[in-house]
Design a protein around this motif. Structure first.
Motif, PDB file in Angstrom:
ATOM      1  N   ALA A  48      32.016 129.545 -59.387  1.00 31.02           N
ATOM      2  CA  ALA A  48      32.112 128.426 -58.445  1.00 31.02           C
ATOM      3  C   ALA A  48      33.549 127.914 -58.400  1.00 31.02           C
ATOM      4  CB  ALA A  48      31.169 127.304 -58.861  1.00 31.02           C
ATOM      5  N   HIS A 181      26.983 118.743 -54.347  1.00 30.49           N
ATOM      6  CA  HIS A 181      27.777 118.569 -53.133  1.00 30.49           C
ATOM      7  C   HIS A 181      29.192 119.132 -53.246  1.00 30.49           C
ATOM      8  CE1 HIS A 181      24.702 115.302 -53.046  1.00 30.49           C
ATOM      9  NE2 HIS A 181      24.540 115.793 -51.834  1.00 30.49           N
ATOM     10  N   GLY A 198      32.487 121.618 -51.196  1.00 32.10           N
ATOM     11  CA  GLY A 198      31.270 121.934 -50.454  1.00 32.10           C
ATOM     12  C   GLY A 198      30.136 122.336 -51.375  1.00 32.10           C
ATOM     13  N   PRO A 199      28.902 122.323 -50.856  1.00 30.87           N
ATOM     14  CA  PRO A 199      27.730 122.673 -51.659  1.00 30.87           C
ATOM     15  C   PRO A 199      27.819 124.099 -52.214  1.00 30.87           C
ATOM     16  CG  PRO A 199      27.083 121.653 -49.594  1.00 30.87           C
ATOM     17  CD  PRO A 199      28.551 121.955 -49.473  1.00 30.87           C
ATOM     18  N   LEU A 200      27.159 124.319 -53.341  1.00 29.23           N
ATOM     19  CA  LEU A 200      27.125 125.649 -53.929  1.00 29.23           C
ATOM     20  C   LEU A 200      26.407 126.618 -52.994  1.00 29.23           C
ATOM     21  CD1 LEU A 200      26.180 124.895 -57.651  1.00 29.23           C
ATOM     22  CD2 LEU A 200      28.387 125.709 -56.816  1.00 29.23           C
ATOM     23  N   ASP A 201      26.985 127.782 -52.806  1.00 30.38           N
ATOM     24  CA  ASP A 201      26.388 128.838 -51.990  1.00 30.38           C
ATOM     25  C   ASP A 201      25.973 129.946 -52.948  1.00 30.38           C
ATOM     26  OD1 ASP A 201      25.840 131.048 -50.403  1.00 30.38           O
ATOM     27  OD2 ASP A 201      27.423 130.620 -48.963  1.00 30.38           O
ATOM     28  N   SER A 202      24.696 130.006 -53.290  1.00 30.11           N
ATOM     29  CA  SER A 202      24.218 130.950 -54.301  1.00 30.11           C
ATOM     30  C   SER A 202      24.476 132.407 -53.906  1.00 30.11           C
ATOM     31  CB  SER A 202      22.730 130.736 -54.580  1.00 30.11           C
ATOM     32  OG  SER A 202      21.967 130.891 -53.405  1.00 30.11           O
ATOM     33  N   ARG A 203      24.316 132.725 -52.639  1.00 29.61           N
ATOM     34  CA  ARG A 203      24.552 134.108 -52.209  1.00 29.61           C
ATOM     35  C   ARG A 203      26.013 134.507 -52.405  1.00 29.61           C
ATOM     36  NH1 ARG A 203      21.002 135.003 -46.627  1.00 29.61           N
ATOM     37  NH2 ARG A 203      18.953 134.586 -47.563  1.00 29.61           N
ATOM     38  N   TRP A 204      26.913 133.589 -52.066  1.00 25.22           N
ATOM     39  CA  TRP A 204      28.339 133.863 -52.252  1.00 25.22           C
ATOM     40  C   TRP A 204      28.664 134.042 -53.727  1.00 25.22           C
ATOM     41  CZ3 TRP A 204      32.478 131.649 -54.783  1.00 25.22           C
ATOM     42  CH2 TRP A 204      33.739 132.105 -54.394  1.00 25.22           C
TER      43      TRP A 204
END
Length: 245
Positions: A48, A181, A198-204
């Motif tokens: 992250a 957030h 920005g919010p965590l993007d699990s796929r990324w």
């Protein structure tokens, strides 16, 4: 599967946690060391951008060792996997590594990554009553940091109040990261690090993890089997410490 793949010199990326107990983790660690492979454990939060920034900040000489670290991850198991009954999920089954300590072990891993080896100090509480599970759903414990400070953990998969944050304190000033957030905020001299990721993007995150694994290159964001073993060992220490009280 791991023993067979190790004998064939095939590197492995193992989903977290490494195993459900210390003894099994030790067996995997020996197999991996024997084959001299750079196997990894799937602790994706290390990738992250917000946590990587905190990692960089903490390594500035002028920052110094923190006095106190607080980590909170609160959510409700029924929100994790829509359509799956909580009692039937892997998170509720002890034999499959369920329970809040292993399910939310990301917090233990990234705390070890940011601050160094954690030594269990005190277990405040372990509860199973909020969801009626055979495994713990809420836990609070504290650890000693290498620099002399303390790290306090609050983990729960039995509360409707959703929170996930990290707070690092130096005297009256602090740095706080809202992981939901992606907001990094500080007081005093730490205001210079304010940023919105920005919010965590699990796929990324999973893609980044896979890229690093496939490349085979040494990367500070990769969690080794030794790192995974350290997490499981601390989890077992929390459970055993509570039983001994």
């Amino acid at each position: 599967h791991f023993s067979v793949l190790s004998e064939l010199n095939i590197r492995c990326l193992i989903e977290k946690p490494l195993t459900a107990d210390t003894s099994t983790s030790e067996q995997l660690l020996k197999l991996s060391s024997k084959a001299a492979l750079r196997d990894q454990v799937g602790y994706v939060l290390r990738h992250a951008p917000s946590l990587k920034r905190v990692y960089e900040i903490l390594r500035r000489e002028e920052i110094g060792e923190p006095d106190r670290v607080l980590l909170r991850n609160w959510s409700h198991l029924s929100d994790w996997r829509p359509g799956t009954k909580p009692l039937a999920s892997v998170s509720a089954r002890k034999s499959l590594g369920g329970g809040v300590l292993l399910e939310m072990s990301h917090e233990i891993d990234y705390a070890s990554w940011l601050f160094g080896e954690l030594r269990l100090d005190r277990v405040a509480h372990i509860a199973k009553d909020s969801l009626g599970l055979a495994v713990e759903d809420t836990v609070g414990f504290s650890c000693q940091l290498p620099g002399g400070g303390t790290a306090e953990f609050e983990l729960s998969m039995g509360t409707r109040r959703k929170e996930r944050w990290l707070r690092v304190e130096w005297g009256t000033e602090h740095l706080q990261l809202d992981l939901i957030h992606g907001r990094l905020r500080g007081t005093g001299e730490f205001r210079q690090f304010d940023h919105d990721y920005g919010p965590l993007d699990s796929r990324w995150l999973f893609r980044q993890q896979m890229k690093c694994f496939v490349s085979g290159e040494t990367n500070l964001s990769n969690a080794s089997l030794t790192d995974g073993y350290g997490v499981v060992r601390l989890v077992d220490a929390v459970k055993n410490h509570r039983r001994a009280i």
